[in-house]
Write a protein that holds these residues in place. Structure first.
Motif, mmCIF file in Angstrom:
data_model
loop_
_atom_site.group_PDB
_atom_site.id
_atom_site.type_symbol
_atom_site.label_atom_id
_atom_site.label_comp_id
_atom_site.label_asym_id
_atom_site.label_seq_id
_atom_site.Cartn_x
_atom_site.Cartn_y
_atom_site.Cartn_z
ATOM 1 N N MET A 1 0.826 -1.207 0.000
ATOM 2 C CA MET A 1 0.000 0.000 0.000
ATOM 3 C C MET A 1 0.865 1.265 0.000
ATOM 4 O O MET A 1 0.592 2.200 -0.740
ATOM 5 C CB MET A 1 -0.913 0.002 1.235
ATOM 6 C CG MET A 1 -2.074 -0.963 1.132
ATOM 7 S SD MET A 1 -3.312 -0.399 -0.062
ATOM 8 C CE MET A 1 -4.012 0.978 0.814
ATOM 9 N N TYR A 2 1.904 1.265 0.827
ATOM 10 C CA TYR A 2 2.761 2.460 0.900
ATOM 11 C C TYR A 2 3.464 2.689 -0.425
ATOM 12 O O TYR A 2 3.452 3.804 -0.963
ATOM 13 C CB TYR A 2 3.803 2.301 2.006
ATOM 14 C CG TYR A 2 4.843 3.401 1.986
ATOM 15 C CD1 TYR A 2 4.512 4.706 2.366
ATOM 16 C CD2 TYR A 2 6.150 3.156 1.542
ATOM 17 C CE1 TYR A 2 5.453 5.727 2.316
ATOM 18 C CE2 TYR A 2 7.090 4.178 1.493
ATOM 19 C CZ TYR A 2 6.735 5.448 1.880
ATOM 20 O OH TYR A 2 7.658 6.465 1.813
ATOM 21 N N ARG A 3 4.065 1.643 -0.968
ATOM 22 C CA ARG A 3 4.811 1.774 -2.219
ATOM 23 C C ARG A 3 3.904 2.173 -3.379
ATOM 24 O O ARG A 3 4.286 2.994 -4.212
ATOM 25 C CB ARG A 3 5.527 0.460 -2.533
ATOM 26 C CG ARG A 3 6.261 0.444 -3.862
ATOM 27 C CD ARG A 3 7.077 -0.814 -4.009
ATOM 28 N NE ARG A 3 7.760 -0.861 -5.293
ATOM 29 C CZ ARG A 3 8.766 -1.691 -5.576
ATOM 30 N NH1 ARG A 3 9.202 -2.532 -4.651
ATOM 31 N NH2 ARG A 3 9.327 -1.687 -6.762
ATOM 32 N N LYS A 4 2.695 1.603 -3.435
ATOM 33 C CA LYS A 4 1.823 1.806 -4.585
ATOM 34 C C LYS A 4 1.033 3.108 -4.512
ATOM 35 O O LYS A 4 0.776 3.734 -5.554
ATOM 36 C CB LYS A 4 0.868 0.622 -4.699
ATOM 37 C CG LYS A 4 0.092 0.595 -6.012
ATOM 38 C CD LYS A 4 -0.690 -0.701 -6.147
ATOM 39 C CE LYS A 4 -1.411 -0.761 -7.496
ATOM 40 N NZ LYS A 4 -2.174 -2.032 -7.646
ATOM 41 N N TYR A 5 0.668 3.543 -3.297
ATOM 42 C CA TYR A 5 -0.215 4.699 -3.180
ATOM 43 C C TYR A 5 0.357 5.843 -2.342
ATOM 44 O O TYR A 5 0.448 6.976 -2.798
ATOM 45 C CB TYR A 5 -1.561 4.264 -2.587
ATOM 46 C CG TYR A 5 -2.291 3.231 -3.412
ATOM 47 C CD1 TYR A 5 -2.889 3.572 -4.616
ATOM 48 C CD2 TYR A 5 -2.371 1.915 -2.972
ATOM 49 C CE1 TYR A 5 -3.555 2.623 -5.377
ATOM 50 C CE2 TYR A 5 -3.031 0.954 -3.724
ATOM 51 C CZ TYR A 5 -3.621 1.306 -4.925
ATOM 52 O OH TYR A 5 -4.281 0.361 -5.675
ATOM 53 N N PHE A 6 0.736 5.536 -1.114
ATOM 54 C CA PHE A 6 1.072 6.594 -0.164
ATOM 55 C C PHE A 6 2.410 7.271 -0.432
ATOM 56 O O PHE A 6 2.590 8.441 -0.120
ATOM 57 C CB PHE A 6 1.017 6.051 1.262
ATOM 58 C CG PHE A 6 -0.358 5.643 1.688
ATOM 59 C CD1 PHE A 6 -1.391 6.569 1.744
ATOM 60 C CD2 PHE A 6 -0.635 4.321 2.014
ATOM 61 C CE1 PHE A 6 -2.669 6.198 2.116
ATOM 62 C CE2 PHE A 6 -1.907 3.940 2.397
ATOM 63 C CZ PHE A 6 -2.924 4.880 2.449
ATOM 64 N N LYS A 7 3.353 6.551 -1.014
ATOM 65 C CA LYS A 7 4.665 7.147 -1.292
ATOM 66 C C LYS A 7 4.530 8.342 -2.224
ATOM 67 O O LYS A 7 5.102 9.406 -1.979
ATOM 68 C CB LYS A 7 5.611 6.104 -1.888
ATOM 69 C CG LYS A 7 7.048 6.599 -2.125
ATOM 70 C CD LYS A 7 7.928 5.442 -2.573
ATOM 71 C CE LYS A 7 9.305 5.909 -3.010
ATOM 72 N NZ LYS A 7 10.069 6.519 -1.908
ATOM 73 N N ARG A 8 3.749 8.180 -3.286
ATOM 74 C CA ARG A 8 3.545 9.278 -4.239
ATOM 75 C C ARG A 8 2.755 10.410 -3.603
ATOM 76 O O ARG A 8 3.055 11.595 -3.832
ATOM 77 C CB ARG A 8 2.826 8.751 -5.488
ATOM 78 C CG ARG A 8 2.505 9.828 -6.515
ATOM 79 C CD ARG A 8 3.744 10.510 -7.038
ATOM 80 N NE ARG A 8 3.419 11.696 -7.832
ATOM 81 C CZ ARG A 8 4.139 12.789 -7.879
ATOM 82 N NH1 ARG A 8 5.259 12.878 -7.172
ATOM 83 N NH2 ARG A 8 3.794 13.812 -8.627
ATOM 84 N N LEU A 9 1.771 10.073 -2.795
ATOM 85 C CA LEU A 9 0.973 11.091 -2.124
ATOM 86 C C LEU A 9 1.845 11.926 -1.182
ATOM 87 O O LEU A 9 1.748 13.160 -1.150
ATOM 88 C CB LEU A 9 -0.164 10.446 -1.342
ATOM 89 C CG LEU A 9 -1.084 11.391 -0.555
ATOM 90 C CD1 LEU A 9 -1.770 12.367 -1.504
ATOM 91 C CD2 LEU A 9 -2.106 10.595 0.244
#
Length: 202
Positions: A1-9
């Protein structure tokens, strides 16, 4: 989840906040660059991004406009080309601040492998072996706090691959603050033809 979504956010939020909060510093540096040497404020250079797609990286210009068009590590005496304010910018890594724009645009991430020069196919090829070209390049990364310019291409690539395998919020948090220690100590910074592993120009 962090790598796919939250990192970019997190990249978007922090880079946007950084551009706003540091606007006063940008203004000071812009004025300093303009009054100390002729030429543009920003230096743009083609770098290798995610999936080996090229993009234009932004930096504050730290070298004279008549500097030979070669990587800094190929210059016999780079100091003669670096401007007076450029020496401060490079030593403090303040020349990297405009990359907040790259991060906000989506060319880069805050944490990731440092983007290789467009001509550094040897580094890009080595990174392919470790999957390091499958993510956005970063403003700072594991290799940056582990030796920077002093590291060999093989060592850099292995460290970049190690990062790709273990992308976590806590890991990025540690690397983010570890970068401040590295910058303050100028750890691993190299200039000149005798520093063959450096990949920065101007």
């Amino acid at each position: 989840m962090y790598r796919k979504y939250f990192k970019r956010l997190i990249d978007i939020i922090l880079s946007g906040m950084g551009l706003i909060v540091l606007s006063w510093l940008f203004l000071i540096l812009i004025i300093a660059i303009k009054v100390t040497s002729p030429g543009p404020i920003l230096f743009k250079q083609k770098r290798i991004g995610k999936d080996r797609q090229n993009f234009q990286i932004y930096k504050f210009r730290s070298m004279r406009i008549d500097t030979p068009d070669v990587p800094t590590h190929l210059l016999e005496n780079p100091d003669q080309w670096i401007t007076s304010i450029g020496k401060i910018l490079r030593k403090s890594s303040l020349d990297e601040l405009p990359q907040l724009i790259n991060i906000f645009k989506g060319d880069m991430s805050i944490i990731g492998p440092r983007p290789a020069l467009w001509s550094q196919n040897n580094l890009a090829d080595e990174r392919d072996k470790y999957g390091a070209n499958t993510i956005l390049p970063g403003l700072t990364g594991l290799a940056q706090i582990s030796g920077r310019d002093e590291l060999s291409i093989l060592t850099k690539s292995k460290l970049d691959g190690k990062y790709v395998e273990n992308i976590t919020f806590l890991g990025d948090f540690k690397l983010f603050f570890g970068t401040f220690v590295s910058v303050l100590s100028a750890d691993g910074v190299a200039e000149g033809a005798n520093k063959k592993n450096s990949n920065e120009k101007k």
